[in-house]
Design a protein around this motif. Structure first.
Motif, PDB file in Angstrom:
ATOM      1  N   ASN A 102       0.855  -1.191   0.000  1.00 37.49           N
ATOM      2  CA  ASN A 102       0.000   0.000   0.000  1.00 37.49           C
ATOM      3  C   ASN A 102       0.887   1.237   0.000  1.00 37.49           C
ATOM      4  O   ASN A 102       1.474   1.572   1.026  1.00 37.49           O
ATOM      5  CB  ASN A 102      -0.891   0.020   1.247  1.00 37.49           C
ATOM      6  CG  ASN A 102      -1.728  -1.241   1.402  1.00 37.49           C
ATOM      7  OD1 ASN A 102      -1.811  -1.802   2.483  1.00 37.49           O
ATOM      8  ND2 ASN A 102      -2.335  -1.705   0.323  1.00 37.49           N
ATOM      9  N   HIS A 134      -9.636  -2.101  -2.434  1.00 36.74           N
ATOM     10  CA  HIS A 134      -8.688  -2.515  -1.381  1.00 36.74           C
ATOM     11  C   HIS A 134      -7.907  -3.750  -1.787  1.00 36.74           C
ATOM     12  O   HIS A 134      -7.023  -4.185  -1.056  1.00 36.74           O
ATOM     13  CB  HIS A 134      -9.427  -2.748  -0.062  1.00 36.74           C
ATOM     14  CG  HIS A 134     -10.690  -3.540  -0.184  1.00 36.74           C
ATOM     15  ND1 HIS A 134     -11.739  -3.151  -0.980  1.00 36.74           N
ATOM     16  CD2 HIS A 134     -11.093  -4.691   0.384  1.00 36.74           C
ATOM     17  CE1 HIS A 134     -12.721  -4.034  -0.882  1.00 36.74           C
ATOM     18  NE2 HIS A 134     -12.356  -4.979  -0.066  1.00 36.74           N
ATOM     19  N   THR A 141      -5.651   0.201  -1.869  1.00 33.47           N
ATOM     20  CA  THR A 141      -6.057   0.874  -0.633  1.00 33.47           C
ATOM     21  C   THR A 141      -5.843  -0.120   0.507  1.00 33.47           C
ATOM     22  O   THR A 141      -5.994  -1.323   0.336  1.00 33.47           O
ATOM     23  CB  THR A 141      -7.509   1.408  -0.706  1.00 33.47           C
ATOM     24  OG1 THR A 141      -8.427   0.351  -0.464  1.00 33.47           O
ATOM     25  CG2 THR A 141      -7.786   2.051  -2.054  1.00 33.47           C
ATOM     26  N   HIS A 151      -5.813  -2.530   3.832  1.00 33.89           N
ATOM     27  CA  HIS A 151      -6.847  -3.419   4.356  1.00 33.89           C
ATOM     28  C   HIS A 151      -7.242  -3.098   5.788  1.00 33.89           C
ATOM     29  O   HIS A 151      -8.290  -3.541   6.256  1.00 33.89           O
ATOM     30  CB  HIS A 151      -6.398  -4.872   4.227  1.00 33.89           C
ATOM     31  CG  HIS A 151      -6.507  -5.392   2.829  1.00 33.89           C
ATOM     32  ND1 HIS A 151      -5.516  -5.233   1.894  1.00 33.89           N
ATOM     33  CD2 HIS A 151      -7.509  -6.036   2.184  1.00 33.89           C
ATOM     34  CE1 HIS A 151      -5.894  -5.774   0.744  1.00 33.89           C
ATOM     35  NE2 HIS A 151      -7.092  -6.267   0.885  1.00 33.89           N
ATOM     36  N   GLY A 188     -12.882  -0.835   2.858  1.00 35.12           N
ATOM     37  CA  GLY A 188     -12.516  -1.011   1.470  1.00 35.12           C
ATOM     38  C   GLY A 188     -13.329  -0.068   0.623  1.00 35.12           C
ATOM     39  O   GLY A 188     -13.778   0.977   1.092  1.00 35.12           O
ATOM     40  N   MET A 245     -10.936   6.164   0.339  1.00 41.51           N
ATOM     41  CA  MET A 245     -10.351   5.050  -0.417  1.00 41.51           C
ATOM     42  C   MET A 245     -10.263   5.405  -1.898  1.00 41.51           C
ATOM     43  O   MET A 245      -9.332   4.998  -2.600  1.00 41.51           O
ATOM     44  CB  MET A 245     -11.194   3.787  -0.220  1.00 41.51           C
ATOM     45  CG  MET A 245     -11.316   3.344   1.227  1.00 41.51           C
ATOM     46  SD  MET A 245      -9.699   2.882   1.939  1.00 41.51           S
ATOM     47  CE  MET A 245      -9.629   3.960   3.355  1.00 41.51           C
ATOM     48  N   TYR A 252      -5.179  -7.705   7.399  1.00 39.21           N
ATOM     49  CA  TYR A 252      -6.571  -7.855   6.985  1.00 39.21           C
ATOM     50  C   TYR A 252      -7.333  -8.538   8.116  1.00 39.21           C
ATOM     51  O   TYR A 252      -6.798  -8.734   9.218  1.00 39.21           O
ATOM     52  CB  TYR A 252      -6.617  -8.664   5.682  1.00 39.21           C
ATOM     53  CG  TYR A 252      -7.845  -8.423   4.811  1.00 39.21           C
ATOM     54  CD1 TYR A 252      -8.732  -7.358   5.060  1.00 39.21           C
ATOM     55  CD2 TYR A 252      -8.117  -9.258   3.738  1.00 39.21           C
ATOM     56  CE1 TYR A 252      -9.840  -7.156   4.244  1.00 39.21           C
ATOM     57  CE2 TYR A 252      -9.235  -9.047   2.912  1.00 39.21           C
ATOM     58  CZ  TYR A 252     -10.097  -7.999   3.184  1.00 39.21           C
ATOM     59  OH  TYR A 252     -11.182  -7.796   2.379  1.00 39.21           O
ATOM     60  N   THR A 303     -15.624  -7.540   4.231  1.00 37.57           N
ATOM     61  CA  THR A 303     -14.817  -6.386   4.598  1.00 37.57           C
ATOM     62  C   THR A 303     -15.699  -5.385   5.338  1.00 37.57           C
ATOM     63  O   THR A 303     -16.797  -5.073   4.861  1.00 37.57           O
ATOM     64  CB  THR A 303     -14.237  -5.742   3.322  1.00 37.57           C
ATOM     65  OG1 THR A 303     -13.310  -6.656   2.746  1.00 37.57           O
ATOM     66  CG2 THR A 303     -13.542  -4.424   3.620  1.00 37.57           C
TER      67      THR A 303
END
Ligand SMILES: Cc1ncc(COP(=O)(O)O)c(C=O)c1O
Ligand SMILES: Cc1ncc(COP(=O)(O)O)c(C=O)c1O
Lengths: 489, 449, 489, 449
Positions: free
Chosen positions: C85, C271, C276, C278, C284, C332, D100, D330
């Protein structure tokens, strides 16, 4: 998982790139070869690493994780005031108007920066009771050099050829080093067993050849010299100037002021008392304050205010000159300014109150298990001696290494030199009682382990990225740069 | 007095005092004589909340003509070079940012490794055997070099070319005051060292000859010739060099330098109104035990794993005290880290490109600006990214006028040398665009018309 | 040193403060009690932590160190495109003109933001071969919902009442979940042993009641459906729309475009493909692109350009409505815009080329030691099966845990569901061959260990801050918040 | 095509292809039918170097009237609250920022612990038993609450008070389209829920009654009365609440809410032109197995040490697929982290102070602004930090005029409710100063004069 063990050179791959630069937008396609005679040019490009931006980010992120820092670990390094470095200071220092201002901007185009410097100097003068402050010195040691040179210039201006500077044997190494650099013979003054200046010894040395007496307040044992006013008066009576090393200013903010104690010069370490970050060794900033009689000798230029306008005053015929190319470590000044404006007078006083409280608390909690260098109360730091542990075969170094295993950075060790197996602990006001208790618990555990299982100490550290390092080899066969042929280890 | 930077609550203070056996914090301050106590609160402006502080300081910052809002052609030792975005993010990692000098190497390998990398890169760029972990800035590095030359040779004079940055020269003078080292200046009537004059000044008393290339006026000096001259007299050659140029310009070490110093500000360090910057210091290996500052060396740990430590510390103040090679303690490690990340990011190819773009744009700018009637190059010498213009109107007035068009056209030389009262020093980095250069030339033409 | 194990509540000390707020500067001293009737007010202040700013900084710095992230560790989590990123994106997103712009700023006062959105939508349309793009969906799943709702609205507008959506059994869970949420019955289409859609099975299900077929390209086995054009044509022939889940877009940038393959809708995961961050799980952004016939149904409002001026067009009578209160995850979008402008068309193509190369390299290096789900070449990721290891008593989970010990984050496991003991590895183009080699070496070591010493696998991880966690207990006795009475462990 | 974001060099590509046994990368793409290949390069603007990108995007950003350069009185669901400085520094730590969803808990304890802290704080503020790890934003949280109420009760109508943010209502409508849930609106002629009208609409089909307090117009709703009304009909009460107000305002859980949703943007999340924000979602514990989104729970590891994991995952799409409680995957974990750091930093006392300052300044502003001739409060209801003004001139023109004085005076209500075409919604946070409020009032007086 074993610790990360790469150097950036070892990630390099020919042709990989991490930079981003535009193509030339000016006419023509001349290169340096066309524009500059060959004899000035490099034949081959330098052997720098060839890595991607991501390689850079991951490599340095990983390397950082091999460090302990204040943000992640209690860091009781005595004499260094490893306090919290507020994040807002970083945001302020990065405002483009500060961070991207060229030092040779015309004063009219730098009024904000000059105003900040002028106000900061004024606030430091108030805090120290000094009449004028130069922000130019880059660190404490350069502040010392500036201060001693001003004293020298002062004596010379009065036609006096003094050749010696007296310094207690407990002093920090920069004190004699800076003084010698300023052209003086350094004479050590003995400390009494309790760490105070031996006034008799001082008096003995105080001849007309003495230019100055330089002392740290509170001293490097964390004690306030109770007879300090007597000392400064004694020096003045002998025509000597008195210099206060202000590295320990965190103990006395709003409580007492060097100017009121009779000092002629003192320096500040903004990276200690005033929260500018230590950065792995620097940069710092070491402003120096003086009484009015030394003001003509301040480093040039001086920031001045005429009406509402700020300017740099270069017409300083008696000045000792410049210490840095420009005006000082301005980025650090911005941070210190932000801090003082955040704290105000009451806030700064509270800083010292709590710094002193924290140090005394640690001292009290450890006094059963360690020898205390001098009985308390102490000021902002306390010095223990591991002489008892030494008899069990455990040194101050061993204790320091074991602390690393227990999740703490180590106190300063073997300083001051006059304390055997010294452990100098400075908790600072930004640490909480909970942290101090955890630290004291660890220290007590170590004292017990020293008696019961000294080998644990000798083995330590075992949880760090590397274990104890071979210092002798490093010094005997200096390996000071990486070469592709001979990677170590 | 509750502030967010102090941990103890009143209740905690009370408990701690109980443990200590003291009634109050005042009781802990008994050693301070009453007459020495400050009997009033410090007279400082009232504390500001964070939002108020931001407002106040943003207003201050807005009063400065910075290189973000203005096209910056200022140089003279500080340059608006490209700063790759990762640098700021990486240095802010608390483990780097809030650590101190790596006294406990086992818990400081991050810092130690970056310094070792830094030393390697600086040695490579300068063409020297060893580099130290940093000195405050370029000027104080030069001062340390002068002291070192004095210590190494036992001689008492330093001969400086007039092309050495006059601000640096002033710092050298300050540092040489104590040891009583005499400074002698070699004129540069044509913008570079006058070899005849130099030959007269360099002799048996000379500890070092100091040249800077490109020098203060932007002109390239003949470093090899200077080296010959110095060495013939048994003196050292000290070269002041801007490392960001050394992707393209010859390494001073290859030209005979014994010590190379300079300011590494161009290597990713913000302009920041003059500091903190990065004092670069590199030398031949035979001089290493007289070097100032910290040095990091590779070694092995108890299990044979590679590790890094501060080494050759017996040179330093905390051990050698009054006999130390220097008084430096805190240095500018974080700026060295910026430079290390910078050099890793731009890399071998990028540093060359930085130099190529700078010199090409500088030459374009010189052509464009000297097309303005009345404007000429002051010196007929090769230059790299900086050059001296002679203007038909007072430079400081030109500066004030162009500021209105958000152009910072350069540094007037009058304060540095009265003989150059009509001169403006112009620096052009890779960041300046053709559009900015053209706008500068047009604005200059208008102002001078 | 054992790992840090505090929660912020456990640092709390009554009366300690971390905030900085000014005193009121408006006249009067009325409090909420005076201004607001009591029934609206809280009786007691909420039990939030009471800590100093430094407590906060150290606590969260320490907590962060308990994580693996892309910046510090190779993170080959399949289907998630854990690429680098770029830091410049963060700097751009923090420009005050973006970060501090209110969403209800009049369009005239937000021209820069609207321009950015308009241009980004245009660039995504070009990248995907779609006719129009909405930036509003907050993530992939919301993009799916938007897409399916548009399909639904489309059919309804044509007077067709279709009730089913077909989805391959290899699909990501959000596909059926989003589709069901849009009111459709989800019908699973079988995959062939090689992971491709079973066209016969598809055809069988493709009745006039089918609204759409939804498929991931490349599919979740990392394979490009060779008959994809045939499939989209087949669907269209039956009056069904075709939706492409664009989670795997990193494989095909500049190589092929969903629009050209015949898709009617596709979403992007900014994302994933467009760098972008995480963020530990989000945020996202999941823009959705459509062909012209679906354009009237896009979420409202739509960013439009009239002459040189940008505006929000709310007059969208056929729109499916809004998905978020405002216009999308703008922060984002700024990052994705910065990335695409940095890469350009050639750069993006190179991204996919190298993503594919890296995945194939890993697959090749591991194919001896692991079963490959489908023979290669693969696209941007490869799926292995640990079925061989399973016979040795070592599961995909065990392998994942052992990787943690060896300094790597784990691949996705047990996804796609149709592969036994799946290990889905997505290296991304930002990783270097050196890193891939280290990872493959570790994987090979694990395969050997699985045979020789499976217990090492079962014990793993041993170097992480905690060891394997009791999931059953967590689900049986949910402990979802901290209480001062019952701290665990 | 060398770019700084791609690791492989041509030489490495070659070696890798050799290992793979392929002649070129093209060979790896054989599965893609030729006719489906893009036969030209993508038609995108040319790649920009970092310095050019900065210039370009800074120029774009400068075309927006942001809350740094303007005094911001805009609200309506997004507020210019104080953001303590540590937040940005801490979220940027790569270990948080670039991880993540914590699928491997042993390597994700940092994220898991912060979410557990977040859940605890949200539960405490809202007065609910459990909170999830986040939904996209306040509006989609409300939509999820509607779906959940539908699933829990099996009923098919959602009754919304008119005071619910109309932008939220639109999102609810979108989400309710598929399941065929009907939305019914209760008018608010006096700015708050009309209890008579509500009683008529809430009945046996009602899955949930939704109220917002303070509502869209700034008015405080009688949540307890709404709870009684909903519960009497066997419906759930869903409350939309701004958590940053809950240091001072009563926790909806104490007033009978079954589900509390809202946007946590005020808790340290930047305005960022509308997103990403923070969908807060909390509920009674009996509903936990029907909750959408991720949940973190405490447990122990193999050695008995405390640890945290994602739990009750059988609710989620990756396991339950078409039958999941929600399609969310997400979420907005990083915004939840911002809120967690925010709430830790302001703490118990600070959150109260934020609320106290906001309400006091809002009331001062209301007084000052309604002193301007022709300006009045639209509703005679208690309010907290936001209120609706009636203006004698079109609000959008007032907004345009005041922008010239760097004041963003509020949000015109016309686009949301034609009946309120003369209204301006004004929000006042603790950041607004008396000077700004006074300047606003003065400017308004001038514009309206
Ligand atoms: C007592 C004392 N004096 C002087 C110094 C030197 O200050 P600096 O490192 O800023 O040059 C220090 C620094 O550690 C110190 O502790
Ligand atoms: C193939 C696939 N589809 C859809 C999604 C859902 O996207 P998001 O998590 O952005 O909602 C994912 C995310 O992991 C995915 O891998």
């Amino acid at each position: 998982m074993s610790a990360y063990d790469k150097l950036v050179f070892e990630l390099s791959s020919p042709g990989r790139i991490g930079y981003s630069l535009p193509e030339s937008d000016v006419p023509g396609d001349r290169t340096a070869r066309d524009l500059v005679p060959a004899k000035y040019l490099r034949a081959e490009s330098p052997a720098l690493p060839e890595v991607s931006e991501f390689d850079v980010v991951r490599h340095y992120s990983r390397l950082s994780r091999l460090n302990y820092g204040v943000d992640t670990h209690f860091y009781p390094l005595g004499s260094c005031t490893m306090k919290y470095n507020p994040k807002i200071n970083e945001d302020m220092a990065r405002l483009a108007g500060f961070a991207r201002l060229h030092p040779l901007a015309a004063p009219a185009a730098a009024q904000g920066a000059l105003a900040l410097m002028h106000e900061l100097a004024g606030m430091l003068a108030e805090i120290s009771g000094m009449d004028a402050v130069s922000l130019q010195p880059a660190a404490g040691a350069q502040g010392e050099l500036a201060g001693v040179l001003m004293i020298r210039a002062y004596h010379l201006a009065r036609g006096e050829q003094r050749t010696k500077v007296l310094i207690p044997d407990s002093a920090h190494g920069t004190n004699p080093a800076s003084t010698a650099l300023a052209g003086y013979d350094v004479v050590e003054v003995k400390s009494l067993p309790n760490g105070e200046v031996d006034i008799a010894d001082l008096d003995k040395h105080l001849g007309t050849d003495v230019a100055a007496f330089m002392i740290t307040v509170p001293n490097t044992l964390g004690m306030f010299e109770p007879r300090i006013v007597e000392i400064t008066e004694l020096c003045h009576a002998k025509g000597a100037q008195v210099y206060m090393d202000g590295a320990n200013f965190n103990a006395i903010l709003g409580i007492t002021r060097p100017g009121d104690l009779g000092f002629d010069v003192c320096h500040f370490n903004l990276h200690k008392t005033f929260t500018t970050p230590h950065g792995g060794g620097g940069p710092g900033a070491g402003p120096v304050g003086v009484k009015a009689h030394l003001e003509p000798f301040l480093p040039a230029p001086v920031v001045v205010k005429h009406g509402e306008a700020y300017d740099l005053d270069w017409k300083r015929p008696k000045s000792i000159g410049k210490l840095q190319a420009f005006w000082g470590n301005f980025g650090m000044l911005v941070r210190a300014y932000a801090y003082i404006r955040t704290m105000g007078g009451d806030g700064l006083r509270s800083v010292s109150d709590n710094a002193v409280l924290n140090a005394n608390y640690v001292m009290k909690r450890l006094e059963q298990d360690y020898d205390v260098a001098v009985p308390g109360p102490c000021m902002h730091e306390c010095v223990l001696s591991a002489r008892r542990q030494k008899k069990q075969g455990v040194t101050a170094t061993d204790i320091a290494k074991r602390l690393l295993d227990l999740g703490f950075y180590a106190p300063s060790t073997y300083f001051p030199l006059i304390v055997e197996e010294a452990l100098m602990i400075e908790p600072t006001e930004t640490e909480s009682k909970d942290t101090l208790d955890l630290f004291c618990d660890a220290m007590i555990q170590i004292a017990r382990e020293s008696a019961s299982s000294p080998d644990v100490m000798h083995e330590a550290p075992v949880t760090t990225p590397v274990r104890r390092l071979d210092q002798t080899r490093a010094a005997r066969e200096p390996d000071l740069k990486w070469t592709s042929r001979a990677p170590r280890g | 007095m509750a502030t967010r930077y102090i941990a103890n609550t009143p209740a905690e203070q009370k408990r701690m005092l109980e443990t200590i056996g003291a009634g109050s914090i005042e009781d802990l301050l008994v050693a301070i004589p009453a007459k020495a106590r400050l009997s009033r609160p410090l007279a400082l402006p009232p504390a500001l909340a964070e939002t108020d502080l931001i407002r106040h300081m943003s207003a201050m910052a807005a009063r400065n003509a910075d290189a973000e809002s203005f096209a910056c052609f200022q140089g003279a030792g500080a340059y608006d070079h490209y700063v790759p975005s990762p640098i700021n993010h990486l240095i802010l990692r608390g483990e780097f940012f809030t650590a101190y000098t790596p006294y406990q190497p086992e818990a400081s390998q991050g810092t130690l490794r970056t310094i070792y990398e830094y030393q390697t890169m600086i040695a490579e760029l300068t063409g020297m055997d060893v580099a130290n972990a940093s000195i405050y800035d370029g000027a104080s590095s030069l001062a340390e070099a002068a002291l070192m030359a004095h210590a190494v040779t036992g001689r008492t004079e330093i001969v400086l070319a007039r092309g050495v940055n006059p601000l640096y020269r002033r710092v050298v003078a300050t540092y040489c005051e104590g040891p009583g080292i005499r400074l002698r200046d070699v004129p540069a009537p044509e913008g570079v060292l006058d070899p005849e004059a130099a030959r007269k000044l360099v002799g048996g008393k000379t500890a070092a000859l100091v040249v800077q290339s490109p020098n203060f006026y932007g002109c390239l000096e003949d470093v090899a010739a200077a080296a010959e001259l110095a060495h013939a007299a048994g003196a050292l050659l000290v070269v002041v060099s801007d490392p960001v140029n050394l992707g393209v310009l010859q390494a001073p070490g290859r030209l005979g330098a014994d010590i190379v110093v300079g300011d590494g500000q161009g290597l990713g360090v913000p302009l920041s109104y003059g500091g903190p910057y990065l004092g670069v210091f590199a030398a031949k290996s035979e001089l290493v035990r007289r070097m100032p500052g910290r040095l990091v060396g590779a070694t092995v740990d108890r299990d044979g794993a590679r590790g890094f430590v501060l080494t050759l510390q017996t040179r330093e103040q905390h051990i050698r005290r009054a006999k130390a090679t220097s008084n430096i303690c805190t240095n500018v490690a974080l700026c060295a880290l910026m430079a290390t990340i910078y050099l890793s990011t731009v890399g071998r190819e990028g540093l060359v490109k930085v130099g190529e773009l700078s010199t090409r744009k500088a030459h374009y700018a010189a052509e464009r600006l000297t097309q303005v009637p009345g404007v000429s190059l002051r010196f007929a010498q090769p230059f790299f990214k900086e050059f001296t213009l002679r203007l038909p109107k007072p430079p400081d007035r030109v500066v004030a006028r162009l500021a209105k068009q958000r152009i910072l056209p350069g540094v007037p030389l009058k304060p540095f040398d009265r003989a150059l009262g009509d001169c403006l020093l112009v620096a052009v980095t890779e960041k300046r665009t053709k559009a900015e250069i053209d706008a500068y030339a047009d604005a200059l033409a208008t102002v001078l018309a």
